[in-house]
Write a protein that holds these residues in place. Sequence first.
Motif, mmCIF file in Angstrom:
data_model
loop_
_atom_site.group_PDB
_atom_site.id
_atom_site.type_symbol
_atom_site.label_atom_id
_atom_site.label_comp_id
_atom_site.label_asym_id
_atom_site.label_seq_id
_atom_site.Cartn_x
_atom_site.Cartn_y
_atom_site.Cartn_z
ATOM 1 N N PRO A 253 0.830 -1.401 -0.048
ATOM 2 C CA PRO A 253 -0.048 -0.031 -0.014
ATOM 3 C C PRO A 253 0.739 1.221 -0.109
ATOM 4 C CG PRO A 253 0.147 -0.933 2.316
ATOM 5 C CD PRO A 253 0.882 -1.952 1.389
ATOM 6 N N GLU A 292 -4.794 1.427 -1.800
ATOM 7 C CA GLU A 292 -4.784 -0.211 -1.504
ATOM 8 C C GLU A 292 -5.307 -0.842 -2.636
ATOM 9 O OE1 GLU A 292 -3.853 -1.679 1.304
ATOM 10 O OE2 GLU A 292 -3.524 0.041 2.791
ATOM 11 N N SER A 297 -8.420 -3.043 1.301
ATOM 12 C CA SER A 297 -8.710 -1.888 1.623
ATOM 13 C C SER A 297 -9.803 -1.731 3.002
ATOM 14 C CB SER A 297 -9.481 -1.262 0.817
ATOM 15 O OG SER A 297 -10.969 -1.830 0.182
ATOM 16 N N ASN A 357 -13.757 4.664 3.286
ATOM 17 C CA ASN A 357 -13.293 4.070 2.097
ATOM 18 C C ASN A 357 -14.144 4.438 0.829
ATOM 19 O OD1 ASN A 357 -12.377 2.045 0.306
ATOM 20 N ND2 ASN A 357 -12.466 0.152 1.741
ATOM 21 N N GLU A 359 -13.395 2.816 -2.100
ATOM 22 C CA GLU A 359 -13.312 1.863 -3.022
ATOM 23 C C GLU A 359 -12.584 2.199 -4.469
ATOM 24 O OE1 GLU A 359 -16.919 -0.527 -3.396
ATOM 25 O OE2 GLU A 359 -16.756 -1.134 -1.132
ATOM 26 N N HIS A 381 -8.075 1.061 -4.643
ATOM 27 C CA HIS A 381 -8.738 1.705 -3.719
ATOM 28 C C HIS A 381 -8.266 2.654 -2.937
ATOM 29 C CE1 HIS A 381 -12.089 -1.906 -3.158
ATOM 30 N NE2 HIS A 381 -11.966 -1.555 -4.414
ATOM 31 N N LEU A 383 -8.675 5.598 0.308
ATOM 32 C CA LEU A 383 -9.025 5.638 1.662
ATOM 33 C C LEU A 383 -8.672 7.266 2.336
ATOM 34 C CD1 LEU A 383 -7.887 2.474 1.338
ATOM 35 C CD2 LEU A 383 -9.584 2.283 3.387
#
Length: 423
Positions: A253, A292, A297, A357, A359, A381, A383
């Motif tokens: 990540p 991520e 995620s 999140n 996505e 994804h 966040l």
Amino acid sequence: MLQTAFIRENREKVIQALAKRNFDAAPLVDEVIALDEKRRHTQVELDTVLSESNKLSKDIGELMKAGEKAKATLLKEKTTQFKEKSKELGETLTTVSEELLQALYKLPNTPADIVPEGKTPEENVEVFREGDIPALFEGALPHWELAKKYDIIDFELGVKITGAGFPVYKGKGARLQRALITYFLDKNTEAGYKEYQVPHLVNEASGYGTGQLPDKEGQMYHVGVDDLYLIPTAEVPVTNLFRDVIIEEKDLPVLCTGYTPCFRREAGSYGAHVRGLNRLHQFDKVEIVRIEKPEDSYPALDGMVEHVKTLLNELGLPYRVLRLCGGDMGFTSALTYDFEVFSTAQDRWLEISSVSNFETFQANRLKLRFRDKDGKNHLAHTLNGSSLALPRVLAGILENYQTPEGIVVPEVLRPYTGFDIIN
């Protein structure tokens, strides 16, 4: 932004999911599907015309080589017709693609399955609570009165310089503010987040990339001469660092943190609930952002929630965590947890962090992808979370740590402030 193919293949699922937001998506979903069909049909027609035009050009070349100029001339007339047709189709394709994009911009993100039903903040679900609410002494004051008493925040001076919602921090108030910023950044970098200093103004593409534009509520400050926007949060410039970027899977990540002032018009905000630090046009915030792989995620989101809990535990503030219902979530979020600190002097909860999140919603707008070990590209994804927003954290500290002798500084901040009490 939702993916067109997903909408087309999951019409009922998208409509049902967005109903959890109390959003009637059916008309817009059908518009997207119709525009996408028109776009795809136009693209096929354009490709056919261009293919035939290219073949015709080759035939003309062969005829010219063979000395058959008369036949070549006749075919050239057809190429002119093909060029006109391809130009017309190209213009249609551009128009339809833009209409499709604008329709997609109007669709919010689909909520995750665990997002609760509900229309108002009262229907959010409390999932965690920590800390005892202190019993204050008789004569305890709200933070705006404490700010005046100890001469640490001057709201009137801010009005003089700019207007309401732009406070001036003074003396130990300014040092406490700086201490909080440094403490949050230090905790974030210790947790593996890479620190960035980013611009406080962004261009239109950045605003669209993270979903702040189109700005339906008019909450962003717009610098019209240069067509730039003052950032409402560090999430915007930090996430846009990776716009149009393909990240190698082995490099995920990606963890980022940054401090910025934040600017929000807060149009229509008034009343006792926005007094003092409760609602500002300019405020300081430290942000964390993660990129991520899809399968990682939601565990990452849980980790972000635990990280923010650690900060509040160390500050010794009573707080709770809420899972937001569909009607209270932000436009771009699939799942959001809000943190609220209890303000004892005001006898109410104050939101101090949102951890979300998104996505693939932002990544699709940003064209932010990662390349797997087989060389295939996938949407990442994204966040982000406040870690933390300062005004209401500061309000909580001032009110919950007040004593008859002064305001005690939380122990974890004393190495940063250089003092242990404001008196």
